[in-house]
Design a protein around this motif. Sequence first.
Motif, short mmCIF file in Angstrom:
data_model
loop_
_atom_site.label_atom_id
_atom_site.label_comp_id
_atom_site.label_asym_id
_atom_site.label_seq_id
_atom_site.Cartn_x
_atom_site.Cartn_y
_atom_site.Cartn_z
N MET A 74 0.85 -1.20 0.00
CA MET A 74 0.00 0.00 0.00
C MET A 74 0.88 1.25 0.00
N SER A 75 0.56 2.23 -0.83
CA SER A 75 1.41 3.42 -0.93
C SER A 75 1.33 4.26 0.34
N VAL A 76 2.37 5.08 0.53
CA VAL A 76 2.44 5.94 1.71
C VAL A 76 1.27 6.93 1.73
N LEU A 77 0.91 7.46 0.56
CA LEU A 77 -0.20 8.42 0.48
C LEU A 77 -1.50 7.80 0.94
N ILE A 78 -1.79 6.58 0.48
CA ILE A 78 -3.03 5.91 0.88
C ILE A 78 -3.03 5.62 2.38
N ALA A 129 -5.12 6.57 7.70
CA ALA A 129 -4.86 6.81 9.12
C ALA A 129 -5.45 8.13 9.57
N GLY A 130 -5.29 9.18 8.74
CA GLY A 130 -5.85 10.48 9.09
C GLY A 130 -7.36 10.45 9.21
N ALA A 131 -8.02 9.73 8.30
CA ALA A 131 -9.48 9.64 8.34
C ALA A 131 -9.96 8.93 9.60
N VAL A 132 -9.28 7.85 9.98
CA VAL A 132 -9.67 7.09 11.18
C VAL A 132 -9.50 7.95 12.43
N ILE A 133 -8.39 8.67 12.51
CA ILE A 133 -8.12 9.53 13.67
C ILE A 133 -9.12 10.68 13.74
N GLY A 134 -9.42 11.28 12.59
CA GLY A 134 -10.41 12.35 12.56
C GLY A 134 -11.79 11.84 12.95
N LEU A 135 -12.12 10.63 12.51
CA LEU A 135 -13.40 10.02 12.86
C LEU A 135 -13.53 9.87 14.37
N ALA A 136 -12.45 9.40 15.00
CA ALA A 136 -12.47 9.23 16.46
C ALA A 136 -12.58 10.57 17.17
N LEU A 137 -11.86 11.58 16.68
CA LEU A 137 -11.95 12.91 17.29
C LEU A 137 -13.35 13.48 17.18
N GLY A 138 -13.94 13.36 16.00
CA GLY A 138 -15.28 13.89 15.81
C GLY A 138 -16.34 13.17 16.62
N ALA A 139 -16.18 11.87 16.76
CA ALA A 139 -17.18 11.07 17.47
C ALA A 139 -17.05 11.18 18.98
N GLY A 186 -8.79 10.98 20.11
CA GLY A 186 -8.44 10.39 18.83
C GLY A 186 -7.03 10.68 18.39
N SER A 187 -6.52 11.86 18.78
CA SER A 187 -5.17 12.23 18.36
C SER A 187 -4.10 11.34 18.99
N VAL A 188 -4.44 10.59 20.03
CA VAL A 188 -3.47 9.69 20.65
C VAL A 188 -3.03 8.62 19.67
N LEU A 189 -3.85 8.33 18.68
CA LEU A 189 -3.49 7.33 17.68
C LEU A 189 -2.57 7.89 16.60
N ALA A 190 -2.43 9.22 16.53
CA ALA A 190 -1.63 9.81 15.46
C ALA A 190 -0.17 9.42 15.56
N PHE A 210 -2.46 13.63 5.55
CA PHE A 210 -2.85 13.06 6.84
C PHE A 210 -3.76 14.03 7.59
N ALA A 211 -3.31 15.30 7.68
CA ALA A 211 -4.10 16.31 8.39
C ALA A 211 -5.41 16.60 7.67
N GLY A 212 -5.36 16.68 6.35
CA GLY A 212 -6.59 16.95 5.59
C GLY A 212 -7.63 15.86 5.78
N ALA A 213 -7.19 14.61 5.76
CA ALA A 213 -8.12 13.49 5.96
C ALA A 213 -8.68 13.50 7.38
N ALA A 214 -7.85 13.93 8.35
CA ALA A 214 -8.32 13.99 9.74
C ALA A 214 -9.43 15.03 9.90
N VAL A 215 -9.26 16.18 9.24
CA VAL A 215 -10.28 17.23 9.31
C VAL A 215 -11.60 16.73 8.72
N LEU A 216 -11.53 16.10 7.54
CA LEU A 216 -12.75 15.58 6.90
C LEU A 216 -13.36 14.46 7.74
#
Length: 248
Positions: free
Chosen positions: A1-5, A10-20, A25-29, A204-210
Amino acid sequence: MSVLILALTAGAVIGLALGALGGGGSVLAVPALIYLLGFTPVAATTASLVVVTVTSATALVAHARDGQVRWRTGLLFAAAGIGPAMLGGVVAGRLPAAVLTSAFALVAALAAFRMLRPRRASVTERPVRPGRAAAAGAGLGAVTGVLGVGGGFLAVPALVGVLGLRMRAAVGTSLLVITINSLAALAMRAGTAPRLDWAVIAPFAGAAVLGAWDGKRLAAKVSGAALQRVFAVVLLAVAAFMLIDVVV
């Protein structure tokens, strides 16, 4: 799997945890940056501060619109943490990688145990005691500076239990505190931190925000207590893995 993916996932999962969950959630970063993306512990804690700052500031705007930020209390709390956060940012660059990883794993385990414990919501807000706010803010600032975590899992209980804010106001106010502390820690790391790979950190940060926006919608559909239990178990597993990795 590429680094970008990997960074986007990872950013999306962490953002999901933060939002929920409103914090934690940032502890997983940091472990995601170390074990999935190949960052050193020092670089990972610095990059995590960037992610935490961006996501917290974005979420702060939404909570402020809803009137759920206690600005005076948050600024007092954050002011006490600026010095420790800056000092922690300097100390982190001088700690051996094994010590930094072990300390992070212990804090992650603490976060998990706090999430597994039921929290009592405050029905009415009590007057803020400056001494208590300063002590709690200084402790949170030190944790943010050294370990690169937002500290929402510590800030929210402190704002509720120590300072007497209602839960929703505590979550919104904690975002103000986290944003300020993270910026202070980043300012001290600017000259000493290792070179960061922005091609990884930016997505990573952009996916976390979304992901945080999706997390808010998820929280409306699933029990908050259930979400916290699942996340706490995952966090305990991550903490155990990091400690084993250091020992072995």
